[in-house]
Design an enzyme around this catalytic site. Structure first.
Site, PDB file in Angstrom:
ATOM      1  N   ASP A  59      32.581  11.430  46.596  1.00  0.00           N
ATOM      2  CA  ASP A  59      31.740  12.185  46.452  1.00  0.00           C
ATOM      3  C   ASP A  59      32.090  12.628  45.109  1.00  0.00           C
ATOM      4  O   ASP A  59      31.565  14.000  45.153  1.00  0.00           O
ATOM      5  CB  ASP A  59      32.117  13.315  48.103  1.00  0.00           C
ATOM      6  CG  ASP A  59      31.280  13.926  48.266  1.00  0.00           C
ATOM      7  OD1 ASP A  59      30.059  13.652  47.791  1.00  0.00           O
ATOM      8  OD2 ASP A  59      31.663  14.942  49.219  1.00  0.00           O
ATOM      9  N   LYS A  61      28.635  13.358  43.828  1.00  0.00           N
ATOM     10  CA  LYS A  61      26.889  14.188  44.183  1.00  0.00           C
ATOM     11  C   LYS A  61      26.686  14.012  42.701  1.00  0.00           C
ATOM     12  O   LYS A  61      26.302  14.583  42.183  1.00  0.00           O
ATOM     13  CB  LYS A  61      27.566  15.430  44.950  1.00  0.00           C
ATOM     14  CG  LYS A  61      28.475  15.303  46.280  1.00  0.00           C
ATOM     15  CD  LYS A  61      27.822  17.292  46.439  1.00  0.00           C
ATOM     16  CE  LYS A  61      28.375  16.862  47.892  1.00  0.00           C
ATOM     17  NZ  LYS A  61      29.863  17.286  48.061  1.00  0.00           N
ATOM     18  N   THR A 115      26.420  21.345  53.422  1.00  0.00           N
ATOM     19  CA  THR A 115      26.198  22.364  54.868  1.00  0.00           C
ATOM     20  C   THR A 115      26.425  23.624  54.432  1.00  0.00           C
ATOM     21  O   THR A 115      27.122  24.568  55.398  1.00  0.00           O
ATOM     22  CB  THR A 115      27.238  21.683  55.047  1.00  0.00           C
ATOM     23  OG1 THR A 115      28.356  21.432  54.909  1.00  0.00           O
ATOM     24  CG2 THR A 115      26.636  20.464  55.650  1.00  0.00           C
ATOM     25  N   ARG A 205      39.954  20.870  56.139  1.00  0.00           N
ATOM     26  CA  ARG A 205      40.320  21.748  56.981  1.00  0.00           C
ATOM     27  C   ARG A 205      41.434  21.766  58.106  1.00  0.00           C
ATOM     28  O   ARG A 205      42.378  22.141  58.188  1.00  0.00           O
ATOM     29  CB  ARG A 205      40.477  23.349  56.178  1.00  0.00           C
ATOM     30  CG  ARG A 205      40.387  23.606  54.681  1.00  0.00           C
ATOM     31  CD  ARG A 205      39.293  24.713  54.346  1.00  0.00           C
ATOM     32  NE  ARG A 205      37.816  24.007  54.137  1.00  0.00           N
ATOM     33  CZ  ARG A 205      37.005  24.757  53.822  1.00  0.00           C
ATOM     34  NH1 ARG A 205      37.417  26.299  53.400  1.00  0.00           N
ATOM     35  NH2 ARG A 205      35.961  24.376  53.913  1.00  0.00           N
TER      36      ARG A 205
END
Length: 224
Positions: A59, A61, A115, A205
């Site tokens: 990830d 991006k 998000t 988490r």
């Protein structure tokens, strides 16, 4: 059936990353390694994590001019990640070049809107309209560019799937009903995300900071 849960290993401490992955690998479908981990350990670190035997979601991006992103994807190709992210806001040409440069088995998915952002954050950057509208616009662009899917919140995944029935939808910001939201603003429960059309869920988490990551992953998996 392989779990839809990819656990987010967001730590620069490779010993801790391996410990978390080892403790929950029976009940997750893959490992998501982000910018923090990659900045600390690079490709060698990714290879170490891959030895655990789970698919790797890289990830990063990526977001730059098309040629630069294509060359970055080519440089990452020896890792053969299961999933790789680019930013949809990089534009159609950038996304097309990223997909063309990726290994054949790698799903290239576009991040639509983080998000951690909401409509007020969008307005501050000069983007008018709702978060939902922005996600759907960028999802359509990613589809036209030939990508495999998008990253979006659970609030938008149903509409995105309706417009792109064969798309691959990655939903982060997922929190069990009793979990703390942290820095996420647009969150949903794992079950709601899957019911809305999520292909995989990215959960950090609630698993990685649990006293027993394996039990936490198993409990979340049981809800979906």
């Amino acid at each position: 059936m392989t779990s839809r849960i990819y656990v987010a290993i967001d730590t620069p401490d490779i010993a801790r990353a391996k410990q978390i992955a080892a403790r929950c690998h029976h009940h997750v479908g893959g490992l998501k390694l982000g910018l923090e981990f990659f900045a600390a350990h690079g490709q060698a670190g990714v290879r170490e994590m891959a030895e655990i035997g789970l698919p790797i979601f890289l990830d990063l991006k990526l977001h730059d001019i098309p040629n630069t992103v294509a060359k970055a994807v080519q440089a990452l190709s020896p890792l053969d990640p299961a999933i790789l992210t680019v930013h949809a806001s990089g534009g159609r040409a950038m996304m097309e070049d990223a997909k063309a440069a990726a290994p054949v088995h790698t799903k290239v998915v576009a991040v639509t809107m983080l998000t951690s952002l909401d409509a007020a954050d969008l307005a501050a950057t000069g983007v008018s309209g709702s978060a939902h509208d922005q996600v759907i616009r960028l999802a359509a662009l990613a589809h036209e560019a030939g990508l495999d899917g998008i990253v979006c919140s659970g609030a938008e995944v149903a509409a995105a799937k309706a417009a792109w029935p064969k798309g691959f939808f990655v939903v982060p910001g997922v929190r069990p009903a009793n979990a703390h939201a942290g820095d996420q603003k647009r969150i949903v429960t794992p079950r709601a995300a899957v019911d809305a059309g999520a292909s995989i869920l990215v959960i950090g988490r609630p698993i990685t900071q649990a006293e027993d990551p394996d039990a936490a992953a198993r409990a979340i998996g049981a809800t979906i």
